[in-house]
Design a protein around this motif. Structure first.
Motif, mmCIF file in Angstrom:
data_model
loop_
_atom_site.group_PDB
_atom_site.id
_atom_site.type_symbol
_atom_site.label_atom_id
_atom_site.label_comp_id
_atom_site.label_asym_id
_atom_site.label_seq_id
_atom_site.Cartn_x
_atom_site.Cartn_y
_atom_site.Cartn_z
ATOM 1 N N ALA A 101 1.713 -3.281 5.970
ATOM 2 C CA ALA A 101 1.715 -1.822 5.895
ATOM 3 C C ALA A 101 2.262 -1.201 7.177
ATOM 4 N N GLN A 102 1.853 -1.733 8.315
ATOM 5 C CA GLN A 102 2.331 -1.204 9.585
ATOM 6 C C GLN A 102 3.840 -1.407 9.742
ATOM 7 N N ASN A 103 4.307 -2.596 9.426
ATOM 8 C CA ASN A 103 5.732 -2.882 9.555
ATOM 9 C C ASN A 103 6.583 -2.065 8.593
ATOM 10 N N LEU A 104 6.145 -1.988 7.351
ATOM 11 C CA LEU A 104 6.896 -1.206 6.364
ATOM 12 C C LEU A 104 6.853 0.286 6.696
ATOM 13 N N GLY A 105 5.701 0.740 7.161
ATOM 14 C CA GLY A 105 5.577 2.149 7.542
ATOM 15 C C GLY A 105 6.483 2.522 8.695
ATOM 16 N N SER A 106 6.632 1.613 9.651
ATOM 17 C CA SER A 106 7.505 1.915 10.791
ATOM 18 C C SER A 106 8.975 1.815 10.398
ATOM 19 N N ALA A 107 9.283 1.078 9.340
ATOM 20 C CA ALA A 107 10.673 0.960 8.874
ATOM 21 C C ALA A 107 11.073 2.146 8.005
ATOM 22 N N ALA A 108 10.072 2.838 7.472
ATOM 23 C CA ALA A 108 10.367 3.955 6.555
ATOM 24 C C ALA A 108 10.831 5.178 7.305
ATOM 25 N N ALA A 126 8.003 3.509 2.303
ATOM 26 C CA ALA A 126 6.738 4.204 2.589
ATOM 27 C C ALA A 126 5.743 3.986 1.450
ATOM 28 N N ASP A 127 6.236 3.985 0.224
ATOM 29 C CA ASP A 127 5.386 3.729 -0.934
ATOM 30 C C ASP A 127 4.797 2.314 -0.865
ATOM 31 N N LEU A 128 5.627 1.334 -0.525
ATOM 32 C CA LEU A 128 5.135 -0.037 -0.380
ATOM 33 C C LEU A 128 4.116 -0.140 0.757
ATOM 34 N N ALA A 129 4.372 0.561 1.848
ATOM 35 C CA ALA A 129 3.432 0.552 2.975
ATOM 36 C C ALA A 129 2.074 1.095 2.533
ATOM 37 N N THR A 130 2.087 2.177 1.778
ATOM 38 C CA THR A 130 0.843 2.761 1.276
ATOM 39 C C THR A 130 0.119 1.784 0.364
ATOM 40 N N ARG A 131 0.850 1.121 -0.509
ATOM 41 C CA ARG A 131 0.232 0.164 -1.430
ATOM 42 C C ARG A 131 -0.319 -1.051 -0.686
ATOM 43 N N GLU A 132 0.380 -1.486 0.346
ATOM 44 C CA GLU A 132 -0.129 -2.606 1.154
ATOM 45 C C GLU A 132 -1.422 -2.191 1.855
ATOM 46 N N GLN A 133 -1.464 -0.968 2.390
ATOM 47 C CA GLN A 133 -2.678 -0.498 3.060
ATOM 48 C C GLN A 133 -3.835 -0.390 2.071
ATOM 49 N N GLN A 134 -3.545 0.096 0.872
ATOM 50 C CA GLN A 134 -4.584 0.172 -0.154
ATOM 51 C C GLN A 134 -5.096 -1.227 -0.502
ATOM 52 N N GLY A 135 -4.193 -2.197 -0.547
ATOM 53 C CA GLY A 135 -4.600 -3.578 -0.811
ATOM 54 C C GLY A 135 -5.478 -4.120 0.307
ATOM 55 N N ALA A 136 -5.087 -3.847 1.552
ATOM 56 C CA ALA A 136 -5.882 -4.294 2.696
ATOM 57 C C ALA A 136 -7.281 -3.683 2.633
ATOM 58 N N ASP A 137 -7.348 -2.405 2.330
ATOM 59 C CA ASP A 137 -8.646 -1.727 2.225
ATOM 60 C C ASP A 137 -9.474 -2.295 1.075
ATOM 61 N N GLY A 138 -8.816 -2.592 -0.042
ATOM 62 C CA GLY A 138 -9.522 -3.150 -1.197
ATOM 63 C C GLY A 138 -10.145 -4.502 -0.910
ATOM 64 N N ARG A 139 -9.442 -5.334 -0.136
ATOM 65 C CA ARG A 139 -10.012 -6.647 0.204
ATOM 66 C C ARG A 139 -11.211 -6.471 1.135
#
Length: 162
Positions: free
Chosen positions: A155-162, A116-129
């Motif tokens: 983020a979506q894939n990691l979030g659904s795996a969490a 879930a932490d990685l999913a959040t960080r991936e989403q933050q990265g997507a938003d930053g770009r």
């Protein structure tokens, strides 16, 4: 019973929206063949530097999670490999994983919380770009949109795996 993760339609809709944002950011620019101005090159360099640092930080986080949860290594390696490609795309070089997690950046002890932490960080990265799209040159904006879309899917894939 259906998995609680995002549906294929949700992911495709999100990717379509990201693609549309990327096109919108580049569609209104002129096709002046004189190339980017010095000011635009400087702005692009700053955007690339932010993206490069964000990719390096995210890659280090993947390494820290795999070190803390070796059983997640096979699951996370494809994501980390794509983040490594993002890093090189923005001019960075993959270095050896850090020996320890930086202070204040502990990896959650629970594997699902780490995902879930990685999913959040991936989403933050997507938003930053996406934030950098309006200021980027058309060529860089297309790369930013692609990287953002990729991170959104992560983020979506990691979030659904969490």
């Amino acid at each position: 019973m259906r998995d609680a993760g995002p549906t294929r339609r949700t992911v495709l809709t999100g990717l379509g929206a990201l693609f549309a944002v990327g096109l919108g950011a580049t569609a209104c620019t002129s096709d002046d063949s004189s190339g980017p101005t010095p000011a635009q090159r400087k702005e692009d360099d700053q955007i690339r530097e932010r993206a490069k640092q964000a990719a390096a930080d995210l890659l280090n986080r993947y390494d820290a999670v795999v070190a803390a949860h070796p059983d997640l290594g096979a699951q996370l390696r494809p994501y980390a490999d794509e983040v490594a490609l993002h890093l090189t795309t923005f001019g960075g070089v993959r270095t050896a994983p850090p020996a320890a997690t930086p202070p204040g950046e502990s990896v959650p002890a629970d594997a699902k919380a780490a995902l879930a932490d990685l999913a959040t960080r991936e989403q933050q990265g997507a938003d930053g770009r996406l934030v950098d799209l309006p200021a980027a040159s058309p060529e860089l904006a297309r790369v930013l949109a692609s990287v953002s879309a990729c991170q959104f899917v992560h983020a979506q894939n990691l979030g659904s795996a969490a």
